[in-house]
Design a protein around this motif. Structure first.
Motif, PDB file in Angstrom:
ATOM      1  N   VAL A  16       0.892  -1.367   0.086  1.00  0.00           N
ATOM      2  CA  VAL A  16      -0.117   0.037   0.149  1.00  0.00           C
ATOM      3  C   VAL A  16       0.955   1.228  -0.141  1.00  0.00           C
ATOM      4  O   VAL A  16       0.313   2.372  -0.540  1.00  0.00           O
ATOM      5  CB  VAL A  16      -1.155   0.067   1.110  1.00  0.00           C
ATOM      6  N   ARG A  17       2.137   1.126   0.420  1.00  0.00           N
ATOM      7  CA  ARG A  17       3.029   2.482   0.356  1.00  0.00           C
ATOM      8  C   ARG A  17       3.214   2.754  -1.038  1.00  0.00           C
ATOM      9  O   ARG A  17       3.272   3.495  -1.411  1.00  0.00           O
ATOM     10  CB  ARG A  17       4.300   1.977   1.074  1.00  0.00           C
ATOM     11  N   ARG A  18       3.390   1.523  -1.830  1.00  0.00           N
ATOM     12  CA  ARG A  18       3.943   1.828  -3.370  1.00  0.00           C
ATOM     13  C   ARG A  18       2.259   2.125  -4.199  1.00  0.00           C
ATOM     14  O   ARG A  18       2.368   2.848  -5.010  1.00  0.00           O
ATOM     15  CB  ARG A  18       4.401   0.508  -3.802  1.00  0.00           C
ATOM     16  N   ARG A  19       1.406   1.736  -3.823  1.00  0.00           N
ATOM     17  CA  ARG A  19       0.023   1.765  -4.231  1.00  0.00           C
ATOM     18  C   ARG A  19      -0.959   2.503  -3.202  1.00  0.00           C
ATOM     19  O   ARG A  19      -1.897   1.821  -3.031  1.00  0.00           O
ATOM     20  CB  ARG A  19      -0.603   0.593  -4.842  1.00  0.00           C
ATOM     21  N   PRO A  20      -0.901   3.914  -2.635  1.00  0.00           N
ATOM     22  CA  PRO A  20      -1.635   4.374  -2.104  1.00  0.00           C
ATOM     23  C   PRO A  20      -2.963   4.281  -2.224  1.00  0.00           C
ATOM     24  O   PRO A  20      -3.988   4.460  -1.072  1.00  0.00           O
ATOM     25  CB  PRO A  20      -1.083   5.854  -2.047  1.00  0.00           C
ATOM     26  N   GLN A  21      -3.834   4.076  -3.694  1.00  0.00           N
ATOM     27  CA  GLN A  21      -5.068   4.049  -3.861  1.00  0.00           C
ATOM     28  C   GLN A  21      -5.652   2.724  -3.344  1.00  0.00           C
ATOM     29  O   GLN A  21      -6.918   2.631  -3.165  1.00  0.00           O
ATOM     30  CB  GLN A  21      -5.331   4.346  -5.249  1.00  0.00           C
ATOM     31  N   LEU A  22      -4.756   1.652  -3.061  1.00  0.00           N
ATOM     32  CA  LEU A  22      -5.329   0.305  -2.744  1.00  0.00           C
ATOM     33  C   LEU A  22      -5.873   0.447  -1.358  1.00  0.00           C
ATOM     34  O   LEU A  22      -5.241   0.711  -0.285  1.00  0.00           O
ATOM     35  CB  LEU A  22      -4.121  -0.341  -2.823  1.00  0.00           C
ATOM     36  N   SER A  23      -7.164  -0.457  -1.311  1.00  0.00           N
ATOM     37  CA  SER A  23      -7.720  -0.521   0.270  1.00  0.00           C
ATOM     38  C   SER A  23      -7.870  -2.108   0.398  1.00  0.00           C
ATOM     39  O   SER A  23      -8.172  -2.713  -0.342  1.00  0.00           O
ATOM     40  CB  SER A  23      -9.039   0.050   0.185  1.00  0.00           C
ATOM     41  N   ILE A  24      -7.223  -2.308   1.899  1.00  0.00           N
ATOM     42  CA  ILE A  24      -7.139  -3.786   2.038  1.00  0.00           C
ATOM     43  C   ILE A  24      -7.909  -3.813   3.545  1.00  0.00           C
ATOM     44  O   ILE A  24      -7.544  -2.960   4.543  1.00  0.00           O
ATOM     45  CB  ILE A  24      -5.774  -4.241   2.359  1.00  0.00           C
ATOM     46  N   LEU A  75      -1.651  -5.853  12.610  1.00  0.00           N
ATOM     47  CA  LEU A  75      -2.226  -5.606  11.306  1.00  0.00           C
ATOM     48  C   LEU A  75      -3.229  -4.164  11.361  1.00  0.00           C
ATOM     49  O   LEU A  75      -3.873  -4.260  10.351  1.00  0.00           O
ATOM     50  CB  LEU A  75      -3.071  -6.691  10.994  1.00  0.00           C
ATOM     51  N   GLN A  76      -3.445  -3.366  12.281  1.00  0.00           N
ATOM     52  CA  GLN A  76      -4.060  -2.169  12.667  1.00  0.00           C
ATOM     53  C   GLN A  76      -3.578  -0.963  12.732  1.00  0.00           C
ATOM     54  O   GLN A  76      -3.471  -0.290  12.207  1.00  0.00           O
ATOM     55  CB  GLN A  76      -5.442  -2.468  13.256  1.00  0.00           C
ATOM     56  N   TRP A  77      -2.840  -1.230  13.911  1.00  0.00           N
ATOM     57  CA  TRP A  77      -2.257   0.120  14.559  1.00  0.00           C
ATOM     58  C   TRP A  77      -0.836   0.314  13.852  1.00  0.00           C
ATOM     59  O   TRP A  77      -0.527   1.274  13.732  1.00  0.00           O
ATOM     60  CB  TRP A  77      -2.260  -0.165  16.023  1.00  0.00           C
ATOM     61  N   ASN A  78       0.016  -0.891  13.728  1.00  0.00           N
ATOM     62  CA  ASN A  78       1.155  -0.754  13.008  1.00  0.00           C
ATOM     63  C   ASN A  78       1.280  -0.781  11.343  1.00  0.00           C
ATOM     64  O   ASN A  78       2.231  -0.984  10.782  1.00  0.00           O
ATOM     65  CB  ASN A  78       2.178  -1.745  13.523  1.00  0.00           C
ATOM     66  N   THR A  79       0.077  -0.593  10.984  1.00  0.00           N
ATOM     67  CA  THR A  79       0.166  -0.582   9.382  1.00  0.00           C
ATOM     68  C   THR A  79      -0.448   0.790   8.941  1.00  0.00           C
ATOM     69  O   THR A  79      -1.126   1.309   9.588  1.00  0.00           O
ATOM     70  CB  THR A  79      -0.700  -1.777   8.859  1.00  0.00           C
ATOM     71  N   PRO A  80      -0.330   1.026   7.476  1.00  0.00           N
ATOM     72  CA  PRO A  80      -0.654   2.451   6.942  1.00  0.00           C
ATOM     73  C   PRO A  80      -2.277   2.290   7.201  1.00  0.00           C
ATOM     74  O   PRO A  80      -3.098   1.355   7.168  1.00  0.00           O
ATOM     75  CB  PRO A  80      -0.301   2.111   5.538  1.00  0.00           C
ATOM     76  N   ARG A  81      -2.904   3.485   6.827  1.00  0.00           N
ATOM     77  CA  ARG A  81      -4.439   3.648   7.188  1.00  0.00           C
ATOM     78  C   ARG A  81      -5.081   2.890   6.000  1.00  0.00           C
ATOM     79  O   ARG A  81      -6.384   2.558   6.314  1.00  0.00           O
ATOM     80  CB  ARG A  81      -4.721   5.255   6.822  1.00  0.00           C
TER      81      ARG A  81
END
Length: 746
Positions: free
Chosen positions: A101-109, A133-139
């Motif tokens: 997701v850092r490389r593809r900011p538009q991606l939602s997981i 998988l929630q607090w230590n990951t991107p939004r």
């Protein structure tokens, strides 16, 4: 809401031509939810094949990824058969998603994980998955814990949907101690857990589909996400009209091409307004009834006697039918041994009693221990859920042949109905590939032996001397001591879910007789909790400041000051931000200031603290709260907002979270200030009044209680519970009356 209803209860689409040809076998609304077509489908055997294909598909994701599972572990090595990533992204699942997701900011997981961490699973599952998988990951990555299930049920579906274009479903979770190759070597340096400890060979199967079948699975998982979070996830736009955008991994050769009919079967327990779904059970019955020559089964658990009876009836009706059932050699955990082993023994005994044991074989895969020690073979753990009826039906899913999978847990199975000669050949090839893996042979050898011998069992006998082979199950019943299996199985493998809503209903929706039961239960729970606290204060070394002595002494020092009132109110407010127990502060105020002054100080202080932390929650906002608590906060907020004053009052009378947390949640989710204030006042007032009336007597009751004191306390608690419950009923009736008036005016 129309859109939400469409997600939760989608209408069956008109059947495609291929689906109409198999209408006698796959019937939407009976044994499948939907019949859809895929242009490609593959059976991915063992986790190395699945994880490698999944890694490549995730790298091609453009818009959305939704993953549901019984377990999801951030430490899982997401690698293919060679044990290497094959790209410049991290190896482990959590780090891989973060970099993706850092490389593809538009991606939602979105990650949907079953919310249950009992002690029996603590060694198997990742501690605090929300932290990893929630607090230590991107939004863009959100983890939600699925708790919208009856008591004792689990979310057991294992589905991944990428852009509604490619989907995976089967028996494999993205978790540790699953990775293995189809070769299942005795010693593999990549087959180790995060601590570096080797684990035994592991066998499982996942199905991969594209096209309309993948889109349907996307609708299924979005419906589950909505049920848990009350958040609508839009379908993914179509990115893949161009060949260079195809998310199907180039390394995966499809087993099926063209218009392949895919049936989707579910189990969903009845819960609240959602009806029970038992398509998985109906499909098991119908596949057994469709078998003519060979029924091939791989499954982890065998306990459902109704399925055994169905299979016995089919064997009696078809003298030429041979049934092969591949299972684990034994169940390794204590819970599985106690809950599932006796059921498996009974399942197998039914065929002995029917005189059919020569027509069905119960076996497990084993490996000769380097060819040197013949009596110490290694077993392969069978976790797959596969059923293949002749060359017509190929089923891969999450459902076991146990009671839980029939009616209690959420399950999802995919079934391919072969409608052309090529497809029937491919179904037979898939079965032969599985037999070849377990017997140390090639698919071609198995096919040739089946043709030459005309018998599945004769083929297995011809392959029996290989290093990889199928060995007979030899279970033994418990012969020592008292047998707890029946009692444990009733809970671990129930025939129906335990439905908590039947025992703890909303008092505003109950008839008067049931309301009396609920009020007694509420008062009883409150009484037990407070008595436990009294005993804890008396007999355990609590921190000094968490004792009424210390607090009362501090308040007495302040009481002589002309600024005593605002000072104590300030203490209430400050204590509210550090989650200090508000009940202790109220008690200390009552002890120090007496009845009327204590009442005014405690009421002002507790309400000021509640409003201050509410304001903090509103300032912090729901976005931060969502990051901390996950997206299911939407459902909590919706319920609270819809019930308004009543919901806030209920939380105060029987709190489900600390005072501070309730206040922050209420502010962050923007519950109406008036509803929040009135609900808080109604919930706190009875307790504050009673403590203030007790006054100085309260300290003696709390620190050196006599029998008379305890009886007096019990009486006041009954009064407290009665007042609180009465206030709830009054508010509920007023809400219903005004709601009906507004509805009539509308």
């Amino acid at each position: 809401m129309v859109q939400a209803a469409r997600i939760l209860r989608p209408e069956t689409k008109p059947a495609a031509p291929a689906a109409r040809e198999t209408a006698t076998l796959l019937v939407p609304g009976r044994n499948v939810w939907r019949c859809e077509t895929a242009s490609r489908a593959s059976m991915l055997v063992d986790a190395a094949a699945y994880y490698g294909a999944l890694r490549q598909t995730l790298r091609a994701a453009r818009h959305s990824v939704i993953i549901t599972g019984w377990d999801i572990d951030s430490r899982t090595p997401l690698v293919g058969p060679d044990g290497e990533p094959g790209d410049d992204l991290p190896v482990t699942f959590g780090a891989f998603l973060t970099e993706l997701v850092r490389r593809r900011p538009q991606l939602s997981i979105k990650l949907l994980l079953w919310d249950y961490y009992a002690a029996v699973y603590s060694l198997e599952r990742e501690l605090m998955p929300a932290l990893a998988l929630q607090w230590n990951t991107p939004r863009q990555i959100e983890l939600c814990l699925d708790d919208v299930l009856p008591i004792g049920a689990s979310h057991h579906q294992k589905i991944v949907v990428v852009d509604d274009a490619v989907a995976f479903s089967g028996g494999l979770d993205i978790t540790i101690r699953r990775w293995d190759t189809a070769a299942h070597p005795l010693h593999d340096p990549h087959r180790v857990d995060p601590s570096g400890k080797p684990y035994a060979p592991f066998h499982d199967v996942q199905m991969m589909v594209d096209g309309a079948a993948a889109a349907a699975l996307g609708q299924l998982v979005r419906g589950r996400w909505y049920r848990v979070t009350h958040e609508l996830l839009p379908p993914a736009p179509s990115f893949y009209a161009q060949a260079d955008c195809d998310p199907w991994p180039v390394t995966v050769q499809p087993d099926f091409t063209g218009d392949v009919t895919i049936g989707i079967a579910r189990t969903e327990p009845r819960y609240g307004p959602e009806p029970e779904v038992r398509e998985v059970e109906a499909l098991f019955h119908d596949m057994i009834d469709a078998a003519e020559r060979i029924l091939y089964v791989e499954n982890q658990f065998l306990t459902c006697t109704a399925l055994a009876q169905r299979l016995i009836a089919r064997l009696q009706d078809r003298p030429g039918l041979e049934v092969l059932v591949i299972v684990p050699k034994t169940h390794h955990t204590w819970l599985e041994q106690q809950s599932m082993l006796a059921g498996r023994i009974r399942f197998m005994q039914m065929f002995d009693e029917a005189g059919l044991r020569d027509r069905v074989r119960f076996v497990y895969p084993c490996l000769r221990n380097d060819g040197s020690v013949r009596d110490r073979d290694a077993e392969v753990m069978v976790h797959s859920k596969v059923m293949i009826a002749d060359d017509r039906l190929l089923r891969v899913g999450s459902a076991n042949l146990c009671n839980r999978s029939i009616a209690v847990d959420t399950e999802c199975d995919l079934v391919i109905a072969a409608t052309t000669p090529d497809q029937r050949s491919n179904v037979a090839a898939a079965r032969n590939r599985l037999i070849a893996e377990h017997c140390g042979a090639t698919e071609a050898e198995v096919a040739e032996l089946l043709v030459r011998t005309g018998s599945l069992f004769a083929t297995l006998d011809a392959l029996q001397d290989r290093a990889h082979r199928l060995c007979p199950i030899a279970d033994e019943a418990n012969r020592h001591g008292f047998d707890f299996t029946a009692q444990i199985a009733a809970v671990a493998d129930p025939a129906r879910p335990l439905e908590a809503d039947r025992y703890l209903p909303d008092p505003s929706n109950e008839p008067p007789s049931q309301r009396r039961f609920s009020s007694i239960l509420l008062i009883g729970i409150s009484l037990l909790v407070v008595i436990a606290l009294v005993l804890a204060w008396r007999y355990t070394p609590l921190a000094d400041w968490a004792s009424p002595h210390k607090l009362a002494a501090a308040f007495r020092a302040i009481a002589a000051s002309p600024l005593a009132f605002p000072a104590v109110v300030g203490i209430f407010i400050l204590a509210g931000f550090i989650a200090f127990p508000v009940t202790l502060l109220i008690a200390a105020t009552a002890i120090t200031f007496g009845t009327w002054e204590g009442l005014s100080v405690a009421l002002t202080g507790s309400m000021s603290s509640a409003l201050a932390t509410y304001g903090a929650g509103r300032w912090l906002g729901a976005d931060l709260l969502r990051r901390v608590m996950g997206p299911r906060i939407n459902r909590v907020a919706r319920k609270v907002k819809s019930n308004g004053i009543l919901a806030v009052t209920t939380m105060r009378v029987m709190p489900t979270a600390p005072f501070m947390l309730v206040n922050l949640v209420a502010g962050a989710t923007r519950i109406r200030l008036l509803d929040y204030t009135i609900g808080t006042l109604l919930g706190l007032a009875p307790g504050i009044i009673i403590m203030s009336v007790l006054g100085g007597r309260l300290l003696e009751i709390m620190t050196q209680p006599s029998l008379v004191d305890l009886l007096l306390l019990a009486g006041f608690l009954l009064l407290w519970g009665g007042l609180s419950y009465g206030l709830q009923l009054i508010v509920a009736r007023l809400r219903d009356r005004f709601g009906a008036t507004e509805s009539g005016q509308a």
